[in-house]
Design a protein around this motif. Structure first.
Motif, PDB file in Angstrom:
ATOM      1  N   MET A  75      31.216  50.317  36.523  1.00 52.69           N
ATOM      2  CA  MET A  75      32.294  50.898  35.769  1.00 52.69           C
ATOM      3  C   MET A  75      33.070  51.547  36.637  1.00 52.69           C
ATOM      4  N   VAL A  76      32.515  52.377  37.500  1.00 54.15           N
ATOM      5  CA  VAL A  76      33.116  53.305  38.426  1.00 54.15           C
ATOM      6  C   VAL A  76      33.852  52.477  39.556  1.00 54.15           C
ATOM      7  N   GLU A  77      33.183  51.348  40.082  1.00 50.84           N
ATOM      8  CA  GLU A  77      33.900  50.369  41.019  1.00 50.84           C
ATOM      9  C   GLU A  77      34.957  49.746  40.464  1.00 50.84           C
ATOM     10  N   TYR A  78      34.868  49.404  39.111  1.00 52.01           N
ATOM     11  CA  TYR A  78      36.186  48.940  38.433  1.00 52.01           C
ATOM     12  C   TYR A  78      37.414  50.125  38.507  1.00 52.01           C
ATOM     13  N   ILE A  79      37.107  51.063  38.196  1.00 50.11           N
ATOM     14  CA  ILE A  79      38.113  51.931  38.250  1.00 50.11           C
ATOM     15  C   ILE A  79      38.473  52.202  39.644  1.00 50.11           C
ATOM     16  N   ILE A  80      37.844  52.259  40.578  1.00 49.91           N
ATOM     17  CA  ILE A  80      38.125  52.288  42.125  1.00 49.91           C
ATOM     18  C   ILE A  80      39.013  51.180  42.322  1.00 49.91           C
TER      19      ILE A  80
ATOM     20  N   GLN B  24      45.314  58.282  46.483  1.00 53.19           N
ATOM     21  CA  GLN B  24      44.058  58.445  47.333  1.00 53.19           C
ATOM     22  C   GLN B  24      42.957  59.145  46.342  1.00 53.19           C
ATOM     23  N   ILE B  25      41.948  58.513  46.181  1.00 48.29           N
ATOM     24  CA  ILE B  25      40.913  58.924  45.299  1.00 48.29           C
ATOM     25  C   ILE B  25      39.597  59.386  45.886  1.00 48.29           C
TER      26      ILE B  25
ATOM     27  N   LEU C  99      23.008  40.151  45.402  1.00 48.53           N
ATOM     28  CA  LEU C  99      24.005  39.506  44.520  1.00 48.53           C
ATOM     29  C   LEU C  99      24.723  40.532  43.820  1.00 48.53           C
ATOM     30  N   PRO C 100      26.012  40.730  44.283  1.00 48.20           N
ATOM     31  CA  PRO C 100      26.922  41.906  43.718  1.00 48.20           C
ATOM     32  C   PRO C 100      27.236  41.370  42.175  1.00 48.20           C
ATOM     33  N   ILE C 101      27.695  42.496  41.499  1.00 46.56           N
ATOM     34  CA  ILE C 101      27.990  42.346  39.942  1.00 46.56           C
ATOM     35  C   ILE C 101      29.176  43.091  39.820  1.00 46.56           C
ATOM     36  N   GLN C 102      29.965  42.662  38.802  1.00 52.24           N
ATOM     37  CA  GLN C 102      31.234  43.303  38.469  1.00 52.24           C
ATOM     38  C   GLN C 102      31.427  43.569  36.973  1.00 52.24           C
ATOM     39  N   THR C 103      31.978  44.669  36.595  1.00 57.47           N
ATOM     40  CA  THR C 103      32.297  44.819  35.114  1.00 57.47           C
ATOM     41  C   THR C 103      33.539  43.899  34.771  1.00 57.47           C
TER      42      THR C 103
ATOM     43  N   VAL D  41      45.031  46.832  28.340  1.00 62.44           N
ATOM     44  CA  VAL D  41      45.238  48.053  27.443  1.00 62.44           C
ATOM     45  C   VAL D  41      44.466  49.242  28.217  1.00 62.44           C
ATOM     46  N   PHE D  42      43.363  48.970  28.769  1.00 63.47           N
ATOM     47  CA  PHE D  42      42.463  49.856  29.305  1.00 63.47           C
ATOM     48  C   PHE D  42      43.115  50.161  30.640  1.00 63.47           C
ATOM     49  N   ASP D  43      43.375  49.115  31.377  1.00 64.80           N
ATOM     50  CA  ASP D  43      44.151  49.632  32.624  1.00 64.80           C
ATOM     51  C   ASP D  43      45.414  50.309  32.634  1.00 64.80           C
ATOM     52  N   LYS D  44      46.152  50.192  31.477  1.00 63.41           N
ATOM     53  CA  LYS D  44      47.224  51.004  31.341  1.00 63.41           C
ATOM     54  C   LYS D  44      46.958  52.311  30.784  1.00 63.41           C
ATOM     55  N   ILE D  45      46.046  52.690  30.316  1.00 68.31           N
ATOM     56  CA  ILE D  45      45.644  53.964  29.712  1.00 68.31           C
ATOM     57  C   ILE D  45      45.175  54.731  30.911  1.00 68.31           C
ATOM     58  N   ILE D  46      44.508  54.069  31.672  1.00 67.33           N
ATOM     59  CA  ILE D  46      44.005  55.042  33.012  1.00 67.33           C
ATOM     60  C   ILE D  46      44.997  55.221  34.093  1.00 67.33           C
TER      61      ILE D  46
END
Length: 341
Positions: free
Chosen positions: A56-61, A69-70, A313-317, A325-330
């Motif tokens: 989830m953190v990686e999704y937001i990154i 700049q985060i 094996l990488p994973i993603q959310t 909607v989520f992306d716009k809120i953030i």
């Protein structure tokens, strides 16, 4: 084990009372909470481990890194260092911990920091990296001394907080009422085909307050597995012999995705530091077979196992629906807060 947990129920009540009093002291101001002028997003849970915080953190990154700049700030669980550390080109996994090192290794143009004291950590970030425009607080839902501007609470589909109990009877770090601090509640590790009706039923059980929103996500596994120097199609790799190694909180979905009737699965504790005897056991069990592990475990194993035999094996959310909607809120929160600051 279940009987023991039931017998410990009086201690769960006591633990719940203690955490509730602590939270109340922060709420009424007897314990100080520090706010910050820049956007701060806290990602966390009510339970102990295994809810999918790292993806989830990686999704937001990924969502923010090309516009802002985060900096990520983590505790750096089980690291062999203390205090505030800002990762650089020479930083090792032992210095900052496996999850922060994964962020540091995986993403360019972001800063990665660790500090068990989140308030000090944010102040140190702003001092050392004054160009920081947003801070992502990894596993900081219970760290009330640092008052984030936006809270994302994760709970799993199989073990939602509304069906759980306080430690040590259950897995909750604090009472279910703590969910009221969240702006967004995300139900993670759902079946990919979870119906809208089931989503509505779960949302009702979450008992959201006015203004809170719920989202549903699943774990998406990469179609490629990686070694230090190359990538290979997972379908091709599945035709070969291999063993599976995992030292994460809840590895069953990883095992289920890869194992067949003959696959040997080795399980270690979450955030496990692999000893020489552990490595010897892994190599003994593997024999001439390849070794596939999780991305988080890879950062701890990569210098201990021959690189040509060790795959991760990488994973993603991924959101079942409404990711826009989520992306716009953030993005709106960070954009508005950045302009205001």
């Amino acid at each position: 084990m279940q009987t023991l947990r039931f017998l410990l129920f009086p201690f769960a009540i006591l633990y719940g009372i203690i955490t509730s009093i602590r939270n109340c002291l922060y709420t009424i101001g007897l314990f100080k909470r520090t706010s910050f002028d820049i956007p701060t997003i806290a990602v966390g849970n009510l339970s102990v481990g295994g809810t999918g915080k790292t993806p989830m953190v990686e999704y937001i990154i990924r969502l923010l890194k090309d516009q802002y700049q985060i900096t990520t700030l983590s505790r750096g669980y089980k690291r062999k260092s203390e205090g505030f550390i800002l990762a650089n080109d020479h930083t090792t996994m032992e210095e900052i911990g496996d999850e922060p090192f994964q962020y540091h290794s995986k993403f360019d143009n972001i800063n990665v920091a660790v500090d068990a004291k989140r308030v000090n950590g944010i102040h140190s970030i702003l001092k050392n990296k004054p160009d920081t425009q947003a801070v992502i607080l990894d596993d900081a839902f219970q760290h009330l001394a640092a008052k984030a501007g936006f809270y994302i609470l994760l709970t799993t589909y199989d073990e939602p907080y509304y069906s759980d109990y306080m430690l040590p009877t259950g897995n909750l770090r604090e009472s279910r009422s703590g969910a009221k601090r969240a702006n967004i509640v995300i139900v993670t590790k759902c079946p990919k085909n979870l119906t809208l009706e089931n989503q509505r039923n779960i949302t009702e059980k979450l008992n959201l307050k006015t203004g809170q929103l719920s989202f549903f996500t699943y774990i998406e596994f990469s179609k490629l597995a990686y070694t230090k120097s190359r990538s290979v199609s997972l379908e091709l790799l599945k035709n070969e012999d291999y063993i599976l190694v995992a030292g994460i909180a809840k590895p069953q979905s990883f095992f289920d995705h890869l194992k067949n009737e003959e696959t040997e699965c080795l399980t270690f504790p979450d955030h496990h530091h692999f000893s020489p005897s552990d490595v010897e056991l892994i190599l003994q069990k593997a024999g001439n077979k390849n070794i596939i592990t999780t991305e988080k475990d890879y950062v701890r194993l990569q210098n201990l196992i021959p690189s040509e035999r060790l795959y991760y094996l990488p994973i993603q959310t991924s959101f079942i629906n409404n990711h826009e909607v989520f992306d716009k809120i953030i993005l709106d929160y960070v954009g508005t807060s950045t302009r205001n600051s």
